[in-house]
Design an enzyme around this catalytic site. Structure first.
Site, PDB file in Angstrom:
ATOM      1  CE  LYS A  15      34.848 -21.573 -29.214  1.00 30.89           C
ATOM      2  NZ  LYS A  15      35.108 -22.052 -27.882  1.00 30.89           N
ATOM      3  CG  ASP A  44      27.531 -21.971 -27.293  1.00 30.51           C
ATOM      4  OD1 ASP A  44      27.895 -22.158 -26.116  1.00 30.51           O
ATOM      5  OD2 ASP A  44      27.615 -20.873 -27.849  1.00 30.51           O
ATOM      6  CG  HIS A  45      30.936 -25.690 -23.387  1.00 33.41           C
ATOM      7  ND1 HIS A  45      31.748 -24.797 -24.033  1.00 33.41           N
ATOM      8  CD2 HIS A  45      31.172 -25.502 -22.066  1.00 33.41           C
ATOM      9  CE1 HIS A  45      32.446 -24.105 -23.149  1.00 33.41           C
ATOM     10  NE2 HIS A  45      32.109 -24.513 -21.935  1.00 33.41           N
ATOM     11  CG  ASP A 102      37.897 -18.917 -27.139  1.00 28.73           C
ATOM     12  OD1 ASP A 102      37.811 -20.031 -27.683  1.00 28.73           O
ATOM     13  OD2 ASP A 102      38.144 -18.760 -25.923  1.00 28.73           O
ATOM     14  CG  HIS A 107      30.676 -19.780 -24.895  1.00 31.01           C
ATOM     15  ND1 HIS A 107      30.155 -20.862 -25.558  1.00 31.01           N
ATOM     16  CD2 HIS A 107      31.997 -20.043 -24.739  1.00 31.01           C
ATOM     17  CE1 HIS A 107      31.127 -21.743 -25.792  1.00 31.01           C
ATOM     18  NE2 HIS A 107      32.258 -21.259 -25.311  1.00 31.01           N
ATOM     19  CE  LYS A 205      40.981 -18.157 -22.931  1.00 29.58           C
ATOM     20  NZ  LYS A 205      40.085 -19.061 -22.194  1.00 29.58           N
TER      21      LYS A 205
HETATM   22  C1  BG6 Z   1      35.585 -22.499 -24.591  1.00 26.78           C
HETATM   23  C2  BG6 Z   1      36.708 -21.576 -24.983  1.00 26.78           C
HETATM   24  O1  BG6 Z   1      34.592 -22.525 -25.574  1.00 26.78           O
HETATM   25  O2  BG6 Z   1      35.017 -22.027 -23.372  1.00 26.78           O
HETATM   26  C3  BG6 Z   1      37.744 -21.497 -23.885  1.00 26.78           C
HETATM   27  O3  BG6 Z   1      37.300 -22.046 -26.182  1.00 26.78           O
HETATM   28  C4  BG6 Z   1      37.110 -21.121 -22.573  1.00 26.78           C
HETATM   29  O4  BG6 Z   1      38.766 -20.581 -24.220  1.00 26.78           O
HETATM   30  C5  BG6 Z   1      35.925 -22.020 -22.291  1.00 26.78           C
HETATM   31  O5  BG6 Z   1      38.098 -21.265 -21.566  1.00 26.78           O
HETATM   32  C6  BG6 Z   1      35.174 -21.555 -21.069  1.00 26.78           C
HETATM   33  O6  BG6 Z   1      34.250 -22.530 -20.724  1.00 26.78           O
HETATM   34  P1  BG6 Z   1      33.767 -22.701 -19.222  1.00 26.78           P
HETATM   35  O7  BG6 Z   1      32.749 -23.790 -19.307  1.00 26.78           O
HETATM   36  O8  BG6 Z   1      34.972 -23.063 -18.414  1.00 26.78           O
HETATM   37  O9  BG6 Z   1      33.204 -21.378 -18.841  1.00 26.78           O
END
Ligand code: BG6
Length: 353
Positions: A15, A44-45, A102, A107, A205
């Site tokens: 993304k 989408d990790h 974001d 997510h 954040k």
């Molecule tokens: C990313 C965002 O997709 O996910 C970041 O671009 C965010 O801004 C991150 O910090 C959060 O991922 P995780 O795995 O640390 O919860």
């Protein structure tokens, strides 16, 4: 290029996939010129995280949860993904995106879909993705529209005993930026299962604590005159902890040992990464492995993205030209007070991590 006769061809896209529906469509048409949908892996990790995959198992592999998983027994659902970090060195990208693009568009909506979807008729890729998309198609904002969406931006504050600067002073962020670093919203899912059950989502954040969790709060018991002691009790709650602790907690009421009939909230607690040595694989490891295996279950299909953008576009368009009073929360807190108001005015409260 979509010809696979000389080995497989797959494209993996990280993304942001567009910044609204129109740009996402453009990007998708460009991709479709070279690849078929089966060859496109939109990452989408969050879907690579162990506990996201566990949501379906918890729901569909247990007799005790699924019968309760509806408006008959659930009062509301809240999903929180909070971070203590700021924008770090990504100010240039983030200032164009904001928390809604974001985190919320991808997510957070994935967490919502997995929590609310119907049981797929089989566990194959498309049956699962079909059910997820149906959730997004039924998703709406309440009748008061944007009043159910709160945005915020952090000012300076204290995190881990250290003074951190406000968002507008971060590198590569415009000094008068109106980009949101926090979003909370209430959404509804207009189907038989969920009608009347609000879903509250929030992400931001520079909040007080890092973590992601889904809270399923069950309805209160009916109050019955002869059961005085059983009124005003804490509600039953199932908390699915996605990170950093990975687990499930079930809160219910029990009797305090002793001669008096005192009722106390107690908890059953399962943690899958608390033992030293039990480390879940990194989300990207799992996802890239799946790409090589040709399994796209944990990737976003085009129609999922399309419906996700539809709802996010409604919000971002509504925000255009609207004044903000940024910064409106101090770093190291749980976001702007309007976020509390959003849920408190419904007689509910955020369950912080
Ligand atoms: C990313 C965002 O997709 O996910 C970041 O671009 C965010 O801004 C991150 O910090 C959060 O991922 P995780 O795995 O640390 O919860």
């Amino acid at each position: 290029m979509s010809d696979q006769s000389n080995g497989f061809k797959r494209v993996v896209i990280e993304k942001p996939f567009g910044r609204d529906l129109a740009t996402a469509r453009k990007l998708n048409s460009a991709l479709e010129k070279g690849f078929s949908e089966e060859q496109i892996y939109r990452i989408d990790h969050y879907l690579g995280k162990e506990m996201l995959q566990n949501i379906m198992v918890i729901r569909f592999a247990n007799t005790m949860f699924e019968p309760l998983w509806s408006n008959k027994y659930i009062d509301h659902v809240q999903i929180t993904s909070s971070e203590t970090i700021g924008v770090e060195n990504r100010g240039g990208y983030y200032d164009q995106a904001g928390a809604i693009r974001d985190m919320m568009q991808n997510h957070m909506l994935q967490l919502l879909m997995l929590t609310a979807m119907e049981a797929p008729h089989s566990l194959d890729t498309d049956s699962i993705r079909d059910e997820k998309v149906k959730v997004l198609r039924a998703l709406s904002l309440p009748s008061d529209g944007l009043k159910s969406v709160v945005r915020g931006q952090y000012g300076q504050g204290i995190i881990d005993k250290t003074l951190v600067s406000g968002y507008r002073s971060e590198p590569r962020v415009r000094p008068n930026s109106n980009t949101e670093t926090f979003v909370a919203m209430k959404v509804l899912i207009e189907n038989r299962r969920w009608s009347g059950v609000p879903f509250y989502l929030r992400t931001g954040k520079r909040l007080e604590k890092r973590g992601t969790q889904i809270v399923i709060q069950f309805l209160d018991l009916p109050s019955i005159a002869y059961y005085n002691q059983y009124s005003g009790l804490d509600p039953n709650r199932l908390v699915i902890e996605i990170q950093p602790r990975e687990g499930v907690r079930l809160k219910f009421n029990g009797k305090k040992p002793g001669s008096k009939d005192i009722i106390l909230p107690v908890e059953m607690d399962f943690c899958q990464n608390c033992d030293i040595g039990s480390v879940s694989p990194d989300a990207y490891e799992r996802l890239l492995f799946d790409v090589m295996e040709g399994d796209s279950t944990l990737f976003t299909r085009w129609d999922e993205l399309e419906y996700a953008w539809r709802i996010i576009d409604k919000i971002t368009r509504g925000w255009e030209g609207q004044p903000t009073a940024f910064p409106n929360y101090e770093a190291g807190t749980w976001g702007p007070w309007e976020s509390d108001l959003l849920i408190n005015k419904d007689g509910r409260k955020w369950i912080n991590l």
